[in-house]
Write a protein that holds these residues in place. Structure first.
Motif, PDB file in Angstrom:
ATOM      1  N   ILE B 355       0.854  -1.197   0.000  1.00 18.72           N
ATOM      2  CA  ILE B 355       0.000   0.000   0.000  1.00 18.72           C
ATOM      3  C   ILE B 355       0.884   1.240   0.000  1.00 18.72           C
ATOM      4  O   ILE B 355       0.694   2.163  -0.809  1.00 18.72           O
ATOM      5  N   ARG B 358       2.824   1.531  -3.458  1.00 19.15           N
ATOM      6  CA  ARG B 358       1.996   1.834  -4.635  1.00 19.15           C
ATOM      7  C   ARG B 358       1.459   3.261  -4.594  1.00 19.15           C
ATOM      8  O   ARG B 358       1.166   3.849  -5.624  1.00 19.15           O
ATOM      9  N   LEU B 359       1.317   3.790  -3.374  1.00 21.29           N
ATOM     10  CA  LEU B 359       0.818   5.161  -3.228  1.00 21.29           C
ATOM     11  C   LEU B 359       1.955   6.137  -2.931  1.00 21.29           C
ATOM     12  O   LEU B 359       1.721   7.313  -2.679  1.00 21.29           O
ATOM     13  N   HIS B 360       3.180   5.633  -2.983  1.00 19.82           N
ATOM     14  CA  HIS B 360       4.385   6.483  -2.852  1.00 19.82           C
ATOM     15  C   HIS B 360       4.475   7.204  -1.513  1.00 19.82           C
ATOM     16  O   HIS B 360       4.995   8.299  -1.432  1.00 19.82           O
ATOM     17  N   PHE B 361       4.003   6.541  -0.460  1.00 18.90           N
ATOM     18  CA  PHE B 361       4.177   7.085   0.887  1.00 18.90           C
ATOM     19  C   PHE B 361       5.356   6.417   1.613  1.00 18.90           C
ATOM     20  O   PHE B 361       5.627   6.757   2.755  1.00 18.90           O
TER      21      PHE B 361
END
Lengths: 371, 371, 371, 371
Positions: B355, B358-361
């Motif tokens: 997660i 994929r969300l670049h956090f």
């Protein structure tokens, strides 16, 4: 993919299991609690419903209410370091006490008085602004001053320094969208203060990002590396309007161009990939011809619309709401919705669809035809 | 990337803004509330901290406590349609009332008595099982019976029908991992009941998925389409053990093979892509040589470890916890942690890293060197 | 996609245009030539045919012929710096004077005598070896010694240093496959000499690459970066054989597992991506049950088969060729082919399919059903 | 990456091996030949050079020569079914007898007289047109009429039907670029005749593809599927010119925007991916300020430039060539080149770079700094 209504639900069966607990079972539950344990079988009905059962509810906020409240806060609340922004968030009535429009999204009206500056900072939360009316503010993103005007969609992707300043004698208000709820719930956020004044008070018509990137089908050779978020700071209204106008003209000519009859739409994209502008937020603009009604849709994930121009209505979970310029409404996950246009009807939309798609939770159901 | 401690924090400045509110401001806040609005400036300190400030806390659950409680529930609680599973979830003390080990992850001990069957169902939540001890249960995933044995990692990706049955006269317990909290918070979950009995009571040594897919570097020509989740139903202990053994032998030979000195590790992957086994959950297995201590790390996102074999300890946010076989602990986002091995120390790990990535956090900080 | 036979062809019409050229036209053509120009209209028929018209022809080379010739060269030709390899290439009769089995591919038998060493070098051309019989040679790829045994498929991707040495008193021969013709035609090749002896004369059973990477569904945490070519140096026969055996057993059980009835097949893949082992070369292994005949196929791109075991035949453009162990044949682009198995029939295959697919020129036509 | 000059070359060593062949060896070579076999050791020096040694040579074609020859062919050669196009191809002097500007690329001047029509057809070869002067022709691509004007770059990707018609009383000429040599060498080409007249004689200012797709940063919701080639039929000069102008202005303002000092450049891209317009052909436009000289570069792969405006020169493998408007030159693989601008110098470029990059053969060497 669709799911049919289930005659059996968890609850009925589970109740048989849990009602009339024996003393031994009651003791077991107490022992669970003492050890920070919770059984699935008493919670599965709520935790794993047959289809999404959002606590967030569909709701409409009126621009005619929002704007005067923002004005009053302009008189009473300073903008500056600490509070950072004079932003008033839409709080979903189903999520009490939280400034969340949905479980993933934050939406607020931000208000900047004459000659005011909102100081620079950066955060890992992704942010954008959309301007339903007004002008005169520049947002400075990583040192690049970006004019804000009616109809523009403006980006401040995660970890870019940004501040705003109003160069005029008039206040200006716009909406902000962020992934604050998602970031907060999942503990991903970093924050850093920057300059208390913006780093560049220039007021150019076009930002450097636009001058490099806003040439259709062209990419600068100095920018061949793909970027996580779009390098375009401002998506101008003139381009959006022209794109929608052309789609409807092409439809008139009998060409495939619109989403469905009478419904033109564009997605704002990252030109380095053709994908969404930021990793967590999708943004689109929709135009309906007068008289058009869209089929009823349900989608996994939540989205927010703002009326930009025109009159019409939205049916949210069976209830119709009349809409005027500036009005905002939220559609929680899997809530059925459709739009109706009384006259040409322009709407800005943003959603958490990139989260849903990247994690493969996306589903759509359209009445009268699945995809 | 790292963030230094910030001498200034939001709160101090914001308090100056909000304390001693004037009657006009107090009235404004009441009017906000009436209109489902909340100002940012009173909440920014909590909502947008300098770095992740998880409500979830680091915590250790002991296998020696868990297993007897699972046994007692085996005596008192039937397994069947409605409750679906005899699973007892680890509830993070920082997230009271919720059966969440972290904001994204669910972890539970599941217990199946002799000759019992857990009925078939499917849900969009992604699930896996890891077996710290025991054998004798087969999980049937979309009709493919999969043996569960000590050390095995087993998948039931989203929307695959699955049920379990115990063919022996002995109970069996294992851990389940799912993305239930994430799915619940973001309203993405669908659920469907299947057969009340499993659809195939065969007890083969190897599932069909393994027979097609578990040949290193080989892909069946009948399976050239990439899949969102791994087509491998069972990752067997013998492969995991051999991979880790080889890494340490290669290290002995002076070859690059381990993560860091004395620390071997593998990630379970989807063979069609080389990426994570499921879109929301990462799974790994770690082996430390006796005497190895890992550098202190902080990572965005949460993860759960279970000790598979050996003795050692974990330092969580500065506090050391001794660990034995079967013990589980959770590391919330950005909490510093390190492992120490008294003897060869084997640990299974799962996390929400897909997660975050994929969300670049995703961010990692390692003491003594960033990456 | 298919193309129907075209009643009109370029040639007939174009001939009308070019025959009986006027003096003015003749002069124009001479002037073109003087200026390094050539008109399209006199060449289009050849240059842009209705479907691929390869100059390369289908052809069969017999192992019973190849091996003795390789043996004779073993007696007469030294192996060493300059010539580099004792490799004898299959020269397509339709491509005279060139050691090309097809326009893209090179295939050769390489022969290494007792105690011989083929010196180390590297080149941008991608290479592999496949061993139809024998053992006793180690290939050393970037310092990693890799045992070569019957049925093994071995990689030396572009720009990896590699040399071979024979530790036994027996000669050994195998086939080499490279993209030399493609590299030569397109001017992409670099070459560098390395050590005149191999850099490591150790003879381990398993290479370091295998020990790190050949664990099904597992990836070392020290190897999370994807690589252009596979990090596996040797794909062992025991894995290939087991994968094919399982596919046929699954077929016996009524499960989907084979390409088509009686036809099992695996593709060798890069475990970091699930894709082809090298950017220009695909490799597969096919097993047909006795009595199986494959439907007639045409594919864009060329491929080469070698019989590994069993008896059968191939029909190439309507002509049947009986095949024995070690026999090789080439299928040029769009030439119809099918295989027939008299007994269980094992074949190794390599092709330029990654080139075709990455450039979107791939097309397949299967008699009795398109895809 | 660079390769140093090698003191040892294949040839010297290999000659020792092959000169003075014994009768036995001579017989072996004859036996090889009889069996369609060729030894590597006699060919490796040519086949696998230390660095690319293209047979194609650098060459310049003058527009002042090309255009009159095209005019003469306009008088003498009809355009129509069979010959299909009045196109005169640049034939590299190093590739005699072939209408190839390089091993992969075709470049031609195409000429269409007043009121002429070039009939519709389609082929798997990818094609584009670039207009150095003139106007009045529409190319009809899959039924969409596309105006051709000075400075425009126009696409007809593989397997799209296309024909051209000239609506004026003036002839018009432009250049065509295709991957014919690559397609021919690798046997990938299909061809199909279409209508003998174009299917739509309308002459709109903007094609439907432009109207849907040429809005910067916007994507139609009716076009969310990525396409192999760009959906934009015409990249207009006004956009190209503006993008280059802005880059130089930004450079004047001290901002990063150009490739290197005084050198602005854009790549034409597929808006659905941000990547190259077609799978085999890259297209770019370069602008040099007066007085700018680019560093000497070598690249794997070949490219062709056409001067659009201005005066300058190119140094190709050490030889300087003065250049005027319309002049074309080819740079074969690994040939050193640099550009010099006497006055503002505008050049269109196309190359086979997507082939090189997709197959991982790309390398660049820049004098004074590698990348």
């Amino acid at each position: 993919m669709t799911t049919t209504d289930e005659p059996i639900d968890h609850a009925s069966v589970q109740n048989q299991m849990t009602q009339g607990d024996s003393p031994e079972l009651a003791q077991l539950y107490r022992d669970f609690e003492a050890e920070n344990l919770i059984p699935l079988w008493t919670q599965i009905d709520d935790l794993m419903p047959m289809h999404p059962q959002p606590k967030a509810v569909p709701h409409v906020w009126r621009w005619s209410t929002l704007y005067p409240l923002a004005q009053r806060s302009g008189d009473l609340v300073p903008v500056g370091r600490g509070g950072e922004r004079r932003a008033i968030a839409l709080a979903n009535p189903g999520l009490p006490g939280r400034a969340y429009v949905s479980p993933t999204l934050w939406a607020a009206i931000q208000y900047l008085g004459p000659k005011e500056t909102a100081p620079e900072h950066r955060h890992s939360q992704n942010a954008f602004r959309f301007v339903v009316e007004g002008e005169g503010v520049w947002t400075v993103v990583n040192g690049d001053p970006v004019r804000m005007s009616r109809g523009d969609f403006l980006l401040t992707p995660g970890w870019n320094f940004h501040g705003h300043h109003n160069e005029t004698d008039q206040p200006m208000a716009w909406i902000d969208g962020l992934d604050i709820p998602f970031s907060y719930a999942n503990d991903v956020g970093f924050f850093e203060f920057g300059s208390e004044r913006v780093t560049d008070y220039a007021t150019p018509n076009f930002s450097r990002g636009e001058r490099l990137w806003c040439h259709p089908g062209l990419r600068p050779l100095s920018g061949l590396q793909n970027t996580v978020s779009s390098p375009i700071g401002a998506y101008r209204w003139e381009h959006t309007d022209r794109a929608l106008t052309e789609q409807l003209l092409l439809e008139d000519e009998g060409q495939p161009a619109t989403v469905e009859q009478g419904h033109a739409a564009v997605r704002y994209v990252n030109p380095t990939t053709g994908g969404d502008v930021m990793p967590t937020i999708r943004a689109e603009f929709h135009r309906l011809r007068a008289g058009t009604a869209t089929p009823t849709r349900r989608e996994v994930g939540s989205s927010v619309f703002q009326v930009f121009e025109g009159h019409g209505s939205v049916v949210l979970d069976g209830t119709e709401h009349k809409l005027d310029k500036g009005d905002l409404f939220v559609i929680p996950s899997w809530v059925p919705w459709s739009l109706q246009a009384e006259e040409q009807f322009d709407l800005f939309r943003f959603s958490d669809a990139p989260i849903m798609e990247r994690l493969h939770f996306d589903r759509v159901h359209v009445d009268g035809g699945d995809r």
